[in-house]
Design a protein around this motif. Structure first.
Motif, mmCIF file in Angstrom:
data_model
loop_
_atom_site.group_PDB
_atom_site.id
_atom_site.type_symbol
_atom_site.label_atom_id
_atom_site.label_comp_id
_atom_site.label_asym_id
_atom_site.label_seq_id
_atom_site.Cartn_x
_atom_site.Cartn_y
_atom_site.Cartn_z
ATOM 1 N N UNK A 49 4.092 5.216 63.981
ATOM 2 C CA UNK A 49 5.242 4.524 64.555
ATOM 3 C C UNK A 49 5.042 3.051 64.830
ATOM 4 N N UNK A 50 3.907 2.479 64.444
ATOM 5 C CA UNK A 50 3.614 1.072 64.746
ATOM 6 C C UNK A 50 2.716 0.492 63.656
ATOM 7 N N UNK A 51 2.354 -0.768 63.814
ATOM 8 C CA UNK A 51 1.432 -1.371 62.862
ATOM 9 C C UNK A 51 0.034 -0.796 63.083
ATOM 10 N N UNK A 52 -0.813 -0.772 62.055
ATOM 11 C CA UNK A 52 -2.182 -0.294 62.238
ATOM 12 C C UNK A 52 -2.922 -1.128 63.286
ATOM 13 N N UNK A 53 -3.867 -0.520 63.974
ATOM 14 C CA UNK A 53 -4.617 -1.213 65.025
ATOM 15 C C UNK A 53 -5.296 -2.472 64.497
ATOM 16 N N UNK A 54 -5.847 -2.419 63.286
ATOM 17 C CA UNK A 54 -6.516 -3.610 62.748
ATOM 18 C C UNK A 54 -5.527 -4.717 62.390
ATOM 19 N N UNK A 80 13.747 3.139 66.782
ATOM 20 C CA UNK A 80 14.481 1.910 67.113
ATOM 21 C C UNK A 80 13.796 0.671 66.544
ATOM 22 N N UNK A 81 13.109 0.837 65.415
ATOM 23 C CA UNK A 81 12.445 -0.304 64.786
ATOM 24 C C UNK A 81 11.406 -0.953 65.687
ATOM 25 N N UNK A 82 10.672 -0.135 66.437
ATOM 26 C CA UNK A 82 9.744 -0.616 67.468
ATOM 27 C C UNK A 82 8.794 -1.721 66.995
ATOM 28 N N UNK A 83 8.065 -1.488 65.923
ATOM 29 C CA UNK A 83 7.070 -2.473 65.477
ATOM 30 C C UNK A 83 7.734 -3.804 65.127
ATOM 31 N N UNK A 84 8.898 -3.737 64.528
ATOM 32 C CA UNK A 84 9.621 -4.960 64.164
ATOM 33 C C UNK A 84 10.084 -5.685 65.420
ATOM 34 N N UNK A 85 10.600 -4.952 66.385
ATOM 35 C CA UNK A 85 11.030 -5.583 67.641
ATOM 36 C C UNK A 85 9.869 -6.280 68.338
ATOM 37 N N UNK A 86 8.727 -5.608 68.393
ATOM 38 C CA UNK A 86 7.559 -6.204 69.049
ATOM 39 C C UNK A 86 7.156 -7.491 68.335
ATOM 40 N N UNK A 87 7.080 -7.434 67.024
ATOM 41 C CA UNK A 87 6.697 -8.632 66.272
ATOM 42 C C UNK A 87 7.727 -9.742 66.413
ATOM 43 N N UNK A 88 8.979 -9.402 66.279
ATOM 44 C CA UNK A 88 10.051 -10.396 66.313
ATOM 45 C C UNK A 88 10.136 -11.082 67.672
ATOM 46 N N UNK A 89 10.176 -10.289 68.724
ATOM 47 C CA UNK A 89 10.416 -10.843 70.060
ATOM 48 C C UNK A 89 9.142 -11.266 70.773
ATOM 49 N N UNK A 90 8.207 -10.342 70.882
ATOM 50 C CA UNK A 90 7.053 -10.580 71.733
ATOM 51 C C UNK A 90 5.964 -11.408 71.074
ATOM 52 N N UNK A 91 5.784 -11.275 69.779
ATOM 53 C CA UNK A 91 4.685 -11.990 69.127
ATOM 54 C C UNK A 91 5.200 -13.269 68.479
#
Length: 190
Positions: A87-92, A141-152
């Motif tokens: 459900x997210x990007x790989x840890x590395x 809900x497109x979690x990984x994309x939201x994290x990258x777009x907004x938070x990172x």
């Protein structure tokens, strides 16, 4: 013409991974269209996740990360490709972003306020997954994309951030369609 940094964020160096082929297709089409392209490949970098705030703020950069940072400063468009794992990007992939986007490089503090230092750049996120893209968007809900777009990316000033989600990658024909789509995106450097 644009200056593009393509980051292949798949941790597995096995050449058969779709992410590697998509990164190559994007890069090749962008270069043929006259764009300048530099690449970084996570699978060949030797890095470990950061383990403390002190290490993130003042620790030594792993070999190769300074070159990726220089390429990011050079670029006006970033393309980050990665597979969806659990459900997210790989840890590395996350570890790579933590190493690249350190304080003092990607953002700084001015009178107690955070100031992004990578403004003026756009980004394209390309995410592959086994599940259908619609399920990812609805259930996760497109979690990984939201994290990258907004938070990172938002923290460091990169915007706009567009996303391409490629689902059902094991279904017949999906990889071929995805490669054609990467070529279209690469030609426009979008």
């Amino acid at each position: 013409m644009r200056k593009v940094l393509v980051i292949d964020g798949h941790p597995d160096p096995t050449k058969e991974r779709l992410i590697h082929a998509l990164a190559t297709a994007y890069r090749t089409a962008a270069e043929e269209a006259g764009h300048e392209v530099r690449t970084a490949t996570l699978a060949v970098l030797d890095l470990a996740p950061l383990r403390s705030r002190a290490e993130w703020e003042t620790g030594t950069l792993p070999e190769g990360i300074a070159a990726v940072q220089a390429d990011l400063l050079w670029a006006d468009h970033l393309v980050l490709l990665f597979p969806l794992w659990l459900g997210d990007m790989p840890a590395l992939t996350k570890a790579l972003l933590e190493q690249i986007l350190r304080p003092g490089f990607a953002f700084g503090e001015d009178r107690g306020r955070l100031r992004p230092r990578l403004g003026g750049r756009s980004a394209r996120l390309i995410v592959t997954m086994g599940m259908p893209a619609a399920i990812y968007r609805l259930w996760y809900a497109g979690h990984a994309i939201k994290v990258l777009r907004r938070s990172i990316c938002g923290l460091v000033g990169i915007r706009p951030v567009r996303a391409t989600v490629i689902g059902s990658i094991e279904r017949t024909g999906t990889a071929e369609r995805a490669l054609r789509h990467m070529a279209r995106l690469g030609r426009r450097a979008r």
